[in-house]
Write a protein that holds these residues in place. Sequence first.
Motif, PDB file in Angstrom:
ATOM      1  N   VAL A  53       0.878  -1.162   0.000  1.00  0.00           N
ATOM      2  CA  VAL A  53       0.000   0.000   0.000  1.00  0.00           C
ATOM      3  C   VAL A  53       0.914   1.210   0.000  1.00  0.00           C
ATOM      4  N   TYR A  54       0.678   2.146  -0.909  1.00  0.00           N
ATOM      5  CA  TYR A  54       1.499   3.351  -0.922  1.00  0.00           C
ATOM      6  C   TYR A  54       0.630   4.567  -0.640  1.00  0.00           C
ATOM      7  N   VAL A  55       1.170   5.434   0.212  1.00  0.00           N
ATOM      8  CA  VAL A  55       0.454   6.614   0.690  1.00  0.00           C
ATOM      9  C   VAL A  55       1.287   7.846   0.330  1.00  0.00           C
ATOM     10  N   PRO A  56       1.003   8.451  -0.835  1.00  0.00           N
ATOM     11  CA  PRO A  56       1.796   9.614  -1.227  1.00  0.00           C
ATOM     12  C   PRO A  56       1.559  10.807  -0.296  1.00  0.00           C
ATOM     13  N   LEU A  57       2.583  11.615  -0.135  1.00  0.00           N
ATOM     14  CA  LEU A  57       2.415  12.855   0.606  1.00  0.00           C
ATOM     15  C   LEU A  57       1.340  13.686  -0.084  1.00  0.00           C
ATOM     16  N   THR A  83      -5.192  11.365   3.439  1.00  0.00           N
ATOM     17  CA  THR A  83      -6.275  11.580   4.409  1.00  0.00           C
ATOM     18  C   THR A  83      -6.968  10.265   4.758  1.00  0.00           C
ATOM     19  N   ASP A  84      -7.072   9.349   3.800  1.00  0.00           N
ATOM     20  CA  ASP A  84      -7.690   8.048   4.078  1.00  0.00           C
ATOM     21  C   ASP A  84      -6.796   7.186   4.970  1.00  0.00           C
ATOM     22  N   ALA A  85      -5.488   7.365   4.839  1.00  0.00           N
ATOM     23  CA  ALA A  85      -4.550   6.592   5.663  1.00  0.00           C
ATOM     24  C   ALA A  85      -4.573   7.033   7.117  1.00  0.00           C
ATOM     25  N   LEU A  86      -5.077   8.227   7.383  1.00  0.00           N
ATOM     26  CA  LEU A  86      -5.171   8.702   8.766  1.00  0.00           C
ATOM     27  C   LEU A  86      -6.248   7.957   9.551  1.00  0.00           C
ATOM     28  N   ASP A  87      -7.180   7.336   8.840  1.00  0.00           N
ATOM     29  CA  ASP A  87      -8.229   6.549   9.476  1.00  0.00           C
ATOM     30  C   ASP A  87      -7.706   5.124   9.674  1.00  0.00           C
TER      31      ASP A  87
END
Length: 124
Positions: A53-57, A83-87
């Motif tokens: 899973v990659y979460v770009p800045l 923002t979705d990764a913050l959940d």
Amino acid sequence: MTNPPASLPSPEGATVVGYVPDLYRLAAACDVAVVQGGLTTCMELTALRKPFVYVPLEHHFEQNVHVRARLDRYEAGRHLAYTDALDPGGLAEAIAKELAREVAYRPVETDGAERAARLLAELV
């Protein structure tokens, strides 16, 4: 100044680390990776055929446009907006989906140096 890894929460079964020399070795041994979205790391995971899973800045053009387009071409990884990764639930769901998906990435080309040498040889 960044937070030292020990200051970050580490749920049971997870390892939180800072800089990792020879990261490809850890990537080769992982079951699934969650990464920031840098091209080199994502392409190493793609070449290793590892789920990730990659979460770009949030406002990083290269990670959100260039890296994502390249990974889409390889059908590799799972994009997750910052923002979705913050959940925690959203992140856990993305990880679970990636773990359950059969890895069928397109092969990563490994002949770049040979192709460059051929092009240069034509100029000499």
